[in-house]
Design a protein around this motif. Structure first.
Motif, PDB file in Angstrom:
ATOM      1  N   ASN A   1       0.822  -1.210   0.000  1.00  0.00           N
ATOM      2  CA  ASN A   1       0.000   0.000   0.000  1.00  0.00           C
ATOM      3  C   ASN A   1       0.859   1.264   0.000  1.00  0.00           C
ATOM      4  O   ASN A   1       0.577   2.223  -0.731  1.00  0.00           O
ATOM      5  CB  ASN A   1      -0.926   0.003   1.217  1.00  0.00           C
ATOM      6  CG  ASN A   1      -1.987  -1.075   1.132  1.00  0.00           C
ATOM      7  OD1 ASN A   1      -2.358  -1.503   0.036  1.00  0.00           O
ATOM      8  ND2 ASN A   1      -2.480  -1.522   2.270  1.00  0.00           N
TER       9      ASN A   1
ATOM     10  N   ASN B   1      -8.376   7.520  -2.418  1.00  0.00           N
ATOM     11  CA  ASN B   1      -9.554   7.390  -1.565  1.00  0.00           C
ATOM     12  C   ASN B   1     -10.810   7.158  -2.398  1.00  0.00           C
ATOM     13  O   ASN B   1     -11.714   6.411  -1.993  1.00  0.00           O
ATOM     14  CB  ASN B   1      -9.709   8.637  -0.696  1.00  0.00           C
ATOM     15  CG  ASN B   1     -10.358   8.325   0.637  1.00  0.00           C
ATOM     16  OD1 ASN B   1     -10.172   7.245   1.196  1.00  0.00           O
ATOM     17  ND2 ASN B   1     -11.134   9.268   1.162  1.00  0.00           N
TER      18      ASN B   1
ATOM     19  N   ARG C   1     -10.900   3.529  -3.390  1.00  0.00           N
ATOM     20  CA  ARG C   1     -11.267   2.588  -2.332  1.00  0.00           C
ATOM     21  C   ARG C   1     -12.703   2.777  -1.863  1.00  0.00           C
ATOM     22  O   ARG C   1     -13.387   1.794  -1.545  1.00  0.00           O
ATOM     23  CB  ARG C   1     -10.322   2.760  -1.147  1.00  0.00           C
ATOM     24  CG  ARG C   1      -8.880   2.350  -1.428  1.00  0.00           C
ATOM     25  CD  ARG C   1      -8.029   2.492  -0.186  1.00  0.00           C
ATOM     26  NE  ARG C   1      -8.524   1.657   0.897  1.00  0.00           N
ATOM     27  CZ  ARG C   1      -8.028   1.684   2.137  1.00  0.00           C
ATOM     28  NH1 ARG C   1      -7.023   2.494   2.430  1.00  0.00           N
ATOM     29  NH2 ARG C   1      -8.531   0.893   3.055  1.00  0.00           N
ATOM     30  N   ARG C   2     -13.184   4.033  -1.792  1.00  0.00           N
ATOM     31  CA  ARG C   2     -14.486   4.299  -1.168  1.00  0.00           C
ATOM     32  C   ARG C   2     -15.513   4.896  -2.106  1.00  0.00           C
ATOM     33  O   ARG C   2     -16.630   5.189  -1.687  1.00  0.00           O
ATOM     34  CB  ARG C   2     -14.281   5.238   0.021  1.00  0.00           C
ATOM     35  CG  ARG C   2     -13.335   4.691   1.076  1.00  0.00           C
ATOM     36  CD  ARG C   2     -13.207   5.632   2.236  1.00  0.00           C
ATOM     37  NE  ARG C   2     -12.309   5.093   3.264  1.00  0.00           N
ATOM     38  CZ  ARG C   2     -12.007   5.726   4.389  1.00  0.00           C
ATOM     39  NH1 ARG C   2     -12.522   6.919   4.646  1.00  0.00           N
ATOM     40  NH2 ARG C   2     -11.185   5.171   5.269  1.00  0.00           N
TER      41      ARG C   2
END
Length: 235
Positions: free
Chosen positions: A49, A119, A122-123
Motif C-alpha cells: 500500500n 480514496n 477505495r471508497r
C-alpha cells in the motif's frame, strides 16, 4: 521534464515501502496476538500500500505538478532565469525560510491529487474530498518536516565547522595509545537496522553541491531551449 525525475520517483517509491513501516505493522499485529503468519501478511500489505501511494505521489509531483508550476508561476520563471544567468560555481544566497518551504506547494498539490484518487478508488466518489484534504495536509507536513531536518543539519554542520576552524592546532602529539573506538549511538544503530545509510557531513555537503550543479545545468538547458523556440517563432 527534469532528467532526474525517474530516479526521484524510484527512490521515493522505495523509501515509501521501507522496512520500518513493515516492522511497525507487523509488531502491531503480533501485539494483538494475530499470529506470526497474519503479522507477515499485514507487513507485506503495508509495504504494498505504501509503495502504491508513494509511486502515485512522486509520479504526479515529478511528471505533472512540478512542470506545470515551473511553466506558469512567474516567481519560478524568474528564479530559473536568474540561476541560469549566474555563474555555476557561485553560491546563491538562500534564506532559511526558503529552505523550509522548498517544494511544500508541490507536495501539497500532489498529495491532494494522490489522496483524492486513492480514496475515491477505495471508497467511491464520496471519498474524493476527504482524501484530497488529508493527502494535502499529510504531504505538506511531511515535506515541511523533511525540509526542517535538512535546515537543522545544515546549521549543525555550520556550527561544527566554525568551532573546528576556530580551535588552535595541537602543539604536541599525545604519546598515549590509540583511544578505543566510540560506540555507535542508539539512533545510528536504529537507522542501520531499518536499512538506511547515514551520510557523513562531508558526504551530505557534496551531495547538495552535486544536486545544485545538476539543477543549474538543467536550467541552462531549458533556457537555451526556450531561446531556440523564440528564434524559430520570430526569425
Amino acid at each position: 521534464m527534469d532528467p532526474s525525475t525517474p530516479h526521484t520517483v524510484a527512490t521515493g517509491t522505495i523509501a515509501s515501502c521501507n522496512r520500518c513501516r513493515c516492522l511497525i505493522t507487523g509488531t502491531y499485529a503480533l501485539a494483538r496476538r494475530r499470529g506470526q503468519t497474519i503479522a507477515t501478511v499485514y507487513a507485506a500489505s503495508a509495504a504494498l500500500n505504501c509503495g502504491v501511494a508513494g509511486a502515485t505521489f512522486f509520479s504526479i509531483r515529478g511528471y505533472l505538478v512540478v512542470p506545470i508550476l515551473n511553466q506558469f508561476l512567474p516567481s519560478r520563471s524568474r528564479e530559473r532565469t536568474t540561476q541560469a544567468s549566474s555563474d555555476a560555481s557561485s553560491s546563491r544566497a538562500v534564506t532559511w525560510g526558503a529552505l523550509r518551504l522548498h517544494r511544500t506547494l508541490d507536495s501539497a498539490l500532489s498529495g491532494g491529487i494522490t489522496g483524492s484518487v486513492l480514496n475515491a478508488w477505495r471508497r467511491g466518489a464520496h471519498g474524493t474530498l476527504p482524501g484530497m484534504i488529508f493527502g494535502s495536509a499529510f504531504c505538506t507536513l511531511g515535506q515541511f518536516l523533511y525540509n526542517e531536518f535538512g535546515v537543522q543539519r545544515l546549521k549543525f554542520i555550520s556550527r561544527r565547522y566554525t568551532v573546528l576552524s576556530s580551535r588552535p592546532p595541537p602543539s604536541t602529539v599525545s604519546e598515549l595509545g590509540e583511544p578505543p573506538a566510540p560506540k555507535k549511538p542508539a539512533f545510528d544503530r536504529l537507522i542501520h537496522a531499518i536499512g538506511l545509510k547515514k551520510l557523513s557531513d562531508e558526504e551530505y555537503l557534496a551531495q547538495m553541491r552535486e544536486e545544485r550543479a545538476t539543477y543549474i545545468r538543467r536550467i541552462a538547458e531549458l533556457e537555451a531551449q526556450l531561446e531556440a523556440d523564440r528564434d524559430l517563432k520570430h526569425p
